[in-house]
Design a protein around this motif. Sequence first.
Motif, PDB file in Angstrom:
ATOM      1  N   GLN A  74      62.729  70.012  80.694  1.00 49.41           N
ATOM      2  CA  GLN A  74      63.029  68.763  81.391  1.00 49.41           C
ATOM      3  C   GLN A  74      61.903  68.336  82.330  1.00 49.41           C
ATOM      4  N   MET A  75      60.935  69.199  82.562  1.00 49.22           N
ATOM      5  CA  MET A  75      59.881  68.920  83.532  1.00 49.22           C
ATOM      6  C   MET A  75      58.574  68.527  82.855  1.00 49.22           C
ATOM      7  N   THR A  76      58.139  69.284  81.877  1.00 48.96           N
ATOM      8  CA  THR A  76      56.944  68.951  81.102  1.00 48.96           C
ATOM      9  C   THR A  76      57.385  68.815  79.645  1.00 48.96           C
ATOM     10  N   PRO A  77      57.623  67.601  79.187  1.00 48.93           N
ATOM     11  CA  PRO A  77      58.234  67.379  77.869  1.00 48.93           C
ATOM     12  C   PRO A  77      57.490  68.088  76.741  1.00 48.93           C
ATOM     13  N   VAL A  78      58.249  68.503  75.758  1.00 48.58           N
ATOM     14  CA  VAL A  78      57.674  69.258  74.649  1.00 48.58           C
ATOM     15  C   VAL A  78      56.574  68.463  73.946  1.00 48.58           C
ATOM     16  N   ARG A  79      56.681  67.148  73.912  1.00 45.00           N
ATOM     17  CA  ARG A  79      55.645  66.361  73.248  1.00 45.00           C
ATOM     18  C   ARG A  79      54.302  66.488  73.964  1.00 45.00           C
ATOM     19  N   HIS A  80      54.326  66.739  75.274  1.00 41.62           N
ATOM     20  CA  HIS A  80      53.079  66.944  75.993  1.00 41.62           C
ATOM     21  C   HIS A  80      52.383  68.219  75.517  1.00 41.62           C
ATOM     22  N   GLY A  81      53.170  69.253  75.242  1.00 43.93           N
ATOM     23  CA  GLY A  81      52.596  70.481  74.705  1.00 43.93           C
ATOM     24  C   GLY A  81      52.009  70.265  73.320  1.00 43.93           C
ATOM     25  N   ARG A  82      52.733  69.514  72.492  1.00 43.66           N
ATOM     26  CA  ARG A  82      52.233  69.228  71.144  1.00 43.66           C
ATOM     27  C   ARG A  82      50.913  68.462  71.204  1.00 43.66           C
ATOM     28  N   GLU A  83      50.887  67.439  72.058  1.00 45.01           N
ATOM     29  CA  GLU A  83      49.681  66.621  72.149  1.00 45.01           C
ATOM     30  C   GLU A  83      48.512  67.400  72.729  1.00 45.01           C
ATOM     31  N   LEU A  84      48.794  68.303  73.653  1.00 47.86           N
ATOM     32  CA  LEU A  84      47.741  69.142  74.213  1.00 47.86           C
ATOM     33  C   LEU A  84      47.150  70.036  73.136  1.00 47.86           C
ATOM     34  N   ALA A  85      48.015  70.648  72.339  1.00 52.53           N
ATOM     35  CA  ALA A  85      47.540  71.523  71.264  1.00 52.53           C
ATOM     36  C   ALA A  85      46.727  70.748  70.233  1.00 52.53           C
TER      37      ALA A  85
END
Length: 385
Positions: free
Chosen positions: A303-314
């Motif tokens: 809820q704090m750092t959305p999963v899509r942010h992780g995907r886009e970072l990778a």
Amino acid sequence: MSRLVAAGRAAGLIGTWLGVATTGAAVGFAAERYVMGRSLKKDDPHAAEPFGTLRGEPRVVATDDGVALYVEVDAAGEAGDGLTLVFCHGFALTQDAWHFQRRDLRGSARLVFWDQRGHGRSGPLPEDSELSFQRLGTDLGQVIDAVAPDGPVILVGHSMGGMTLQALAEARPELFGDRVVGVALIATSGQKLDVSGLGLPGYLGKLAGRAAPGAVTVLARRPHLVDHGRRMGSDLAYVLTRRYAFAEGGSPRLVEFTAMMNAAVPFDVVATFFPLFGELGAAGALPALSKVPTLVVAAEHDQMTPVRHGRELAESLTDVEYIEATDAGHMVVLERHELVTQGLRDLVARVRRGAGAPRRTSTRVAAVKRPAPAAKRPKRGKGNR
């Protein structure tokens, strides 16, 4: 008079929201465990885990602006290649958030844990100083310079710790590929976060969104309002801590441990750090990060750092392993600790094998089985008294 009462109630509501959703207040958790967790405790695999008891050799690193950063070092054991892993914790946490990784990686390499300024055992924020992610990145660089001046280093960051790590990469790119030979970014982001609402549902989220920045500033000057909100909202505290940090059905002990770390952070520190997340932008770190093997872990229900942010970072990196933890929230380092620790072991093995040809992003989606919910008793009626 009625306006004054209404204002007091509004302050109490905002204080409850901020004190709970932002710092996860621990007040009233004894009653909460009785009401919500008593029947679950016998099924909680972490009920007897000695959180907060793992300690290393203490060090103090003085920053250039006079903050005493508290650091602990765990020796490398039989690992003799000089590799050091430096762990950077998240917002309103302490180095103890890495409990499971510390427990399970001890002896595999030299481990360094530190408390960010204003958090844990580190010194308070200097008066009249300006806080930024650049400042936090400088702190991390000074920790490395002081306690890991030689040999290869892997940097591991969770949440705000990952943002701190990226700030260092942007400010000192020459470290990456030379001293820094690997990076792990866990439940973090490289882009601006929406701090309005903090994941709260419906009307409460809208109210929080409208009140957020100004309310944080006002309440920093009136911390007693936050404390009053905490005392009024122990049930809400447990529910919201679990909501913003964990997937539904997680360990009550992990929720409590997280809340205890959160509640130990002074509210003036919370108020000072809070605006940073709406200003985040770490695109300048990508060239440096792309020089080294990287692990990115995201959580499905974060809820704090959305999963899509992780995907886009990778997707922005070159030599990266991406792990998406299903049935996990922001505190994936606790909730899915075995997954995170194995990812770190794999990263260490990749570094020790030496750099090969850059590889494209790999994705591993990991599921976990939750205990089945207890069967509900039938409602009492005329036929089943």
